[in-house]
Design a protein around this motif. Structure first.
Motif, PDB file in Angstrom:
ATOM      1  N   GLN A  44       0.842  -1.203   0.000  1.00 53.80           N
ATOM      2  CA  GLN A  44       0.000   0.000   0.000  1.00 53.80           C
ATOM      3  C   GLN A  44       0.875   1.251   0.000  1.00 53.80           C
ATOM      4  N   GLU A  45       0.677   2.054  -1.029  1.00 50.39           N
ATOM      5  CA  GLU A  45       1.470   3.277  -1.179  1.00 50.39           C
ATOM      6  C   GLU A  45       0.918   4.415  -0.331  1.00 50.39           C
ATOM      7  N   THR A  46       1.791   5.164   0.299  1.00 47.91           N
ATOM      8  CA  THR A  46       1.393   6.441   0.893  1.00 47.91           C
ATOM      9  C   THR A  46       2.103   7.522   0.102  1.00 47.91           C
ATOM     10  N   ARG A  47       1.309   8.378  -0.496  1.00 49.89           N
ATOM     11  CA  ARG A  47       1.907   9.419  -1.328  1.00 49.89           C
ATOM     12  C   ARG A  47       1.402  10.786  -0.908  1.00 49.89           C
ATOM     13  N   ILE A  48       2.202  11.803  -1.177  1.00 57.03           N
ATOM     14  CA  ILE A  48       1.751  13.177  -1.013  1.00 57.03           C
ATOM     15  C   ILE A  48       1.498  13.707  -2.417  1.00 57.03           C
ATOM     16  N   VAL A  49       0.294  14.174  -2.644  1.00 59.93           N
ATOM     17  CA  VAL A  49      -0.124  14.581  -3.980  1.00 59.93           C
ATOM     18  C   VAL A  49      -0.596  16.031  -3.954  1.00 59.93           C
ATOM     19  N   PHE A  50      -0.227  16.779  -4.971  1.00 59.07           N
ATOM     20  CA  PHE A  50      -0.636  18.184  -5.092  1.00 59.07           C
ATOM     21  C   PHE A  50      -1.651  18.317  -6.208  1.00 59.07           C
ATOM     22  N   SER A  51      -2.570  19.237  -6.042  1.00 57.89           N
ATOM     23  CA  SER A  51      -3.619  19.394  -7.040  1.00 57.89           C
ATOM     24  C   SER A  51      -4.040  20.857  -7.167  1.00 57.89           C
ATOM     25  N   THR A  52      -4.531  21.209  -8.346  1.00 60.68           N
ATOM     26  CA  THR A  52      -5.149  22.531  -8.515  1.00 60.68           C
ATOM     27  C   THR A  52      -6.660  22.408  -8.678  1.00 60.68           C
ATOM     28  N   GLU A  53      -7.179  21.240  -8.377  1.00 63.65           N
ATOM     29  CA  GLU A  53      -8.613  20.984  -8.406  1.00 63.65           C
ATOM     30  C   GLU A  53      -9.360  21.983  -7.503  1.00 63.65           C
ATOM     31  N   ARG A  54     -10.475  22.528  -7.999  1.00 66.09           N
ATOM     32  CA  ARG A  54     -11.226  23.502  -7.205  1.00 66.09           C
ATOM     33  C   ARG A  54     -12.439  22.898  -6.512  1.00 66.09           C
ATOM     34  N   ASP A  55     -12.771  21.696  -6.931  1.00 67.86           N
ATOM     35  CA  ASP A  55     -13.992  21.069  -6.417  1.00 67.86           C
ATOM     36  C   ASP A  55     -13.708  20.417  -5.056  1.00 67.86           C
ATOM     37  N   LEU A  56     -13.339  21.269  -4.092  1.00 68.16           N
ATOM     38  CA  LEU A  56     -12.955  20.769  -2.770  1.00 68.16           C
ATOM     39  C   LEU A  56     -14.182  20.601  -1.880  1.00 68.16           C
ATOM     40  N   ASP A  57     -14.093  19.657  -0.982  1.00 72.38           N
ATOM     41  CA  ASP A  57     -15.109  19.522   0.063  1.00 72.38           C
ATOM     42  C   ASP A  57     -14.854  20.639   1.083  1.00 72.38           C
ATOM     43  N   LEU A  58     -15.782  21.596   1.130  1.00 71.82           N
ATOM     44  CA  LEU A  58     -15.553  22.789   1.969  1.00 71.82           C
ATOM     45  C   LEU A  58     -15.504  22.446   3.455  1.00 71.82           C
ATOM     46  N   TYR A  59     -16.180  21.373   3.837  1.00 72.27           N
ATOM     47  CA  TYR A  59     -16.137  20.968   5.243  1.00 72.27           C
ATOM     48  C   TYR A  59     -14.761  20.398   5.592  1.00 72.27           C
ATOM     49  N   GLU A  60     -14.171  19.678   4.636  1.00 69.58           N
ATOM     50  CA  GLU A  60     -12.821  19.139   4.837  1.00 69.58           C
ATOM     51  C   GLU A  60     -11.816  20.293   4.931  1.00 69.58           C
ATOM     52  N   LEU A  61     -12.032  21.304   4.096  1.00 69.13           N
ATOM     53  CA  LEU A  61     -11.148  22.477   4.132  1.00 69.13           C
ATOM     54  C   LEU A  61     -11.311  23.224   5.466  1.00 69.13           C
ATOM     55  N   GLU A  62     -12.549  23.336   5.918  1.00 69.93           N
ATOM     56  CA  GLU A  62     -12.818  24.015   7.193  1.00 69.93           C
ATOM     57  C   GLU A  62     -12.112  23.275   8.351  1.00 69.93           C
ATOM     58  N   GLU A  63     -12.165  21.945   8.284  1.00 71.32           N
ATOM     59  CA  GLU A  63     -11.518  21.110   9.298  1.00 71.32           C
ATOM     60  C   GLU A  63     -10.000  21.367   9.318  1.00 71.32           C
ATOM     61  N   LEU A  64      -9.429  21.470   8.109  1.00 72.29           N
ATOM     62  CA  LEU A  64      -7.993  21.761   8.008  1.00 72.29           C
ATOM     63  C   LEU A  64      -7.674  23.119   8.637  1.00 72.29           C
ATOM     64  N   CYS A  65      -8.503  24.118   8.341  1.00 72.10           N
ATOM     65  CA  CYS A  65      -8.267  25.460   8.877  1.00 72.10           C
ATOM     66  C   CYS A  65      -8.490  25.481  10.395  1.00 72.10           C
ATOM     67  N   ASP A  66      -9.476  24.717  10.859  1.00 76.82           N
ATOM     68  CA  ASP A  66      -9.698  24.556  12.311  1.00 76.82           C
ATOM     69  C   ASP A  66      -8.434  24.004  12.979  1.00 76.82           C
ATOM     70  N   SER A  67      -7.781  23.055  12.309  1.00 77.82           N
ATOM     71  CA  SER A  67      -6.639  22.352  12.922  1.00 77.82           C
ATOM     72  C   SER A  67      -5.484  23.292  13.236  1.00 77.82           C
ATOM     73  N   VAL A  68      -5.417  24.444  12.536  1.00 85.01           N
ATOM     74  CA  VAL A  68      -4.354  25.415  12.831  1.00 85.01           C
ATOM     75  C   VAL A  68      -4.912  26.626  13.589  1.00 85.01           C
ATOM     76  N   GLY A  69      -6.178  26.511  14.016  1.00 87.01           N
ATOM     77  CA  GLY A  69      -6.746  27.547  14.891  1.00 87.01           C
ATOM     78  C   GLY A  69      -7.262  28.792  14.198  1.00 87.01           C
ATOM     79  N   TRP A  70      -7.483  28.710  12.873  1.00 88.92           N
ATOM     80  CA  TRP A  70      -8.033  29.879  12.188  1.00 88.92           C
ATOM     81  C   TRP A  70      -9.492  30.067  12.579  1.00 88.92           C
ATOM     82  N   SER A  71      -9.925  31.310  12.627  1.00 90.43           N
ATOM     83  CA  SER A  71     -11.332  31.563  12.931  1.00 90.43           C
ATOM     84  C   SER A  71     -12.179  31.170  11.720  1.00 90.43           C
ATOM     85  N   ARG A  72     -13.361  30.643  12.025  1.00 92.61           N
ATOM     86  CA  ARG A  72     -14.228  30.139  10.948  1.00 92.61           C
ATOM     87  C   ARG A  72     -14.761  31.266  10.067  1.00 92.61           C
ATOM     88  N   ARG A  73     -14.961  30.953   8.829  1.00 94.70           N
ATOM     89  CA  ARG A  73     -15.489  31.921   7.877  1.00 94.70           C
ATOM     90  C   ARG A  73     -16.716  31.317   7.201  1.00 94.70           C
TER      91      ARG A  73
END
Lengths: 183, 183
Positions: A44-73
């Motif tokens: 099983q491969e573990t890879r780090i992948v970069f993307s310019t895809e815009r169709d992001l799950d906004l809740y997943e993005l919010e979770e990422l921003c929460d993880s560094v303590g940013w205030s919610r928007r």
């Protein structure tokens, strides 16, 4: 799938093509031995992948921003900002067919001279591994391929050295970043 | 024509409508007595008018930028930058049916959180009359009407006080403007 490309196999010719959501790059490939459900040993491969895809799950993005303590928007505004950003870059940990959003950055631009990078974030579990640097190099490579001559950002005091290490200069020739807030 | 509106007659309700190229405002009305061709005394107005019209004569804009000593940029790229700017603001001296471009500014944005103002220029003949301030106030009003919460710019050392006078702060909380140039 052909959808994924390794970074290092990407030719310089490819790197100057128009940014499309389907361009993705792997920077790291780690093989893990694992037992699957039927008792077979799988690679099983573990890879780090970069993307310019815009169709992001906004809740997943919010979770990422929460993880560094940013205030919610408001997600409505985040969606609008992503739609109107010139570049949206995300970084993923990929294991088999699962992927986890671990980094994000975006840039506004006039598509000609200037770009400004906003919202650079790497999940704390993945910090101090060179991945923030890899994400920023991906962003700079993309902006450079679009012939943007002036890449700017506004850096908090504790990340000044991080950006200096990438070649950013603060206040060149006395030029100052200035902010205006509605009052 | 109804195309022109005086700034001070514009209601607050109007100021929150979507930026359209047809919104124009006069800040100054100076009546001049003048003799026309048939010997009648005519009132000729000299007005300063602001516009968000994008259909600018690029040669006229280049001339304006020349007047302040900016290095020339390919018109193809200037056109692209104007097309992809969030806001394009121009300032005109209007006399009868003649108008002259005397100021310009534009802003990039994600249409949600951040805007960055670029290329602020006022013709030397019209500097030190409060017109740069009026142009910037027009730009800020437009950005504010779009609910942009964070307006930024990069200021040369000699214009720091000009922007401070408009309420801009340099390096708030130690945040630094940083630049990266391709190498």
């Amino acid at each position: 799938m052909g959808f994924w490309k390794t970074w290092f196999s990407t030719s310089e010719a490819n790197s100057t093509t128009r940014t499309t959501p389907s361009e993705e790059y792997a920077v790291e490939t780690v093989g893990n031995s694992d037992l699957n459900g039927v008792g077979e040993v799988h690679q099983q491969e573990t890879r780090i992948v970069f993307s310019t895809e815009r169709d992001l799950d906004l809740y997943e993005l919010e979770e990422l921003c929460d993880s560094v303590g940013w205030s919610r928007r408001p997600l409505r505004k985040v969606k609008k900002a992503i739609e109107h950003s010139f570049l949206v870059a995300s970084m993923w940990q990929v294991r088999g067919n699962k992927r986890r959003l671990i980094g994000f950055a975006r840039a506004t631009s006039d598509h000609a001279f200037n770009a400004t990078i906003w919202d650079v974030v790497v999940h704390p579990d993945f910090q101090a591994k060179g991945l923030g640097k890899a994400l920023m190099k991906y962003v700079l490579k993309k902006l450079r391929s679009e012939e943007i001559s002036n890449v700017t950002l506004f850096a908090d005091p504790h990340v000044l050295d991080f950006y200096r290490g990438l070649g950013f200069m603060s206040d060149p020739e006395g030029i100052k970043g200035m902010f205006w807030y509605p009052h």
